[in-house]
Motif scaffolding. Structure first.
Motif, mmCIF file in Angstrom:
data_model
loop_
_atom_site.group_PDB
_atom_site.id
_atom_site.type_symbol
_atom_site.label_atom_id
_atom_site.label_comp_id
_atom_site.label_asym_id
_atom_site.label_seq_id
_atom_site.Cartn_x
_atom_site.Cartn_y
_atom_site.Cartn_z
ATOM 1 N N ASP A 42 0.830 -1.214 0.000
ATOM 2 C CA ASP A 42 0.000 0.000 0.000
ATOM 3 C C ASP A 42 0.864 1.264 0.000
ATOM 4 O OD1 ASP A 42 -2.282 -1.541 -0.033
ATOM 5 O OD2 ASP A 42 -2.697 -1.302 2.118
ATOM 6 N N LEU A 45 2.291 1.674 -3.533
ATOM 7 C CA LEU A 45 1.245 2.162 -4.445
ATOM 8 C C LEU A 45 0.940 3.641 -4.187
ATOM 9 C CD1 LEU A 45 -1.168 -0.913 -4.505
ATOM 10 C CD2 LEU A 45 0.352 -0.120 -6.340
ATOM 11 N N SER A 46 0.961 4.047 -2.934
ATOM 12 C CA SER A 46 0.740 5.462 -2.610
ATOM 13 C C SER A 46 1.853 6.324 -3.193
ATOM 14 C CB SER A 46 0.666 5.657 -1.095
ATOM 15 O OG SER A 46 -0.469 5.043 -0.570
ATOM 16 N N TRP A 47 3.078 5.834 -3.118
ATOM 17 C CA TRP A 47 4.228 6.544 -3.700
ATOM 18 C C TRP A 47 4.047 6.681 -5.212
ATOM 19 C CZ3 TRP A 47 8.252 9.502 -2.776
ATOM 20 C CH2 TRP A 47 9.327 9.534 -3.661
ATOM 21 N N ILE A 48 3.647 5.603 -5.843
ATOM 22 C CA ILE A 48 3.432 5.620 -7.298
ATOM 23 C C ILE A 48 2.346 6.624 -7.666
ATOM 24 C CG2 ILE A 48 2.563 4.243 -9.238
ATOM 25 C CD1 ILE A 48 4.003 1.815 -7.906
ATOM 26 N N ASP A 49 1.308 6.696 -6.834
ATOM 27 C CA ASP A 49 0.192 7.615 -7.093
ATOM 28 C C ASP A 49 0.519 9.070 -6.754
ATOM 29 O OD1 ASP A 49 -1.383 5.547 -8.011
ATOM 30 O OD2 ASP A 49 -2.436 5.266 -6.101
ATOM 31 N N GLY A 50 1.697 9.304 -6.157
ATOM 32 C CA GLY A 50 2.111 10.673 -5.868
ATOM 33 C C GLY A 50 1.713 11.192 -4.506
ATOM 34 N N ALA A 51 1.223 10.314 -3.642
ATOM 35 C CA ALA A 51 0.746 10.755 -2.334
ATOM 36 C C ALA A 51 1.854 11.338 -1.457
ATOM 37 C CB ALA A 51 0.064 9.599 -1.604
ATOM 38 N N TYR A 52 3.094 10.956 -1.722
ATOM 39 C CA TYR A 52 4.201 11.420 -0.884
ATOM 40 C C TYR A 52 5.154 12.356 -1.632
ATOM 41 C CZ TYR A 52 2.783 7.948 2.560
ATOM 42 O OH TYR A 52 2.082 7.222 3.494
ATOM 43 N N ASP A 53 4.721 12.883 -2.737
ATOM 44 C CA ASP A 53 5.587 13.768 -3.524
ATOM 45 C C ASP A 53 6.086 14.966 -2.722
ATOM 46 O OD1 ASP A 53 5.305 12.107 -5.668
ATOM 47 O OD2 ASP A 53 4.083 13.471 -6.861
#
Length: 67
Positions: A42, A45-53
């Motif tokens: 999870d 996937l969050s990193w891939i989705d940009g949640a932690y940019d």
């Protein structure tokens, strides 16, 4: 998604934020992957989705807490 090891992922996010050597050493021997750990998957996937940019340090801390 292919299997990603926690050590390899820390290497990737380590290009954006500092990862302590002690954490890297724990990750080398860790068996955690995206296949066998849902929480880690999870986070990836969050990193891939940009949640932690805007805050890769927060992600590094969360991943380190899995070790």
């Amino acid at each position: 998604m292919k299997s990603i090891k926690i050590f390899d992922f820390l290497g990737e996010i380590g290009t954006y934020t500092f990862i302590e050597e002690s954490i890297q050493l724990k990750a080398v021997s860790s068996k955690i992957t995206t296949v066998n750990n849902r929480e880690f998957k999870d986070l990836v996937l969050s990193w891939i989705d940009g949640a932690y940019d805007e805050d890769p340090e927060s992600l590094a801390w969360e991943v380190a807490n899995l070790l």
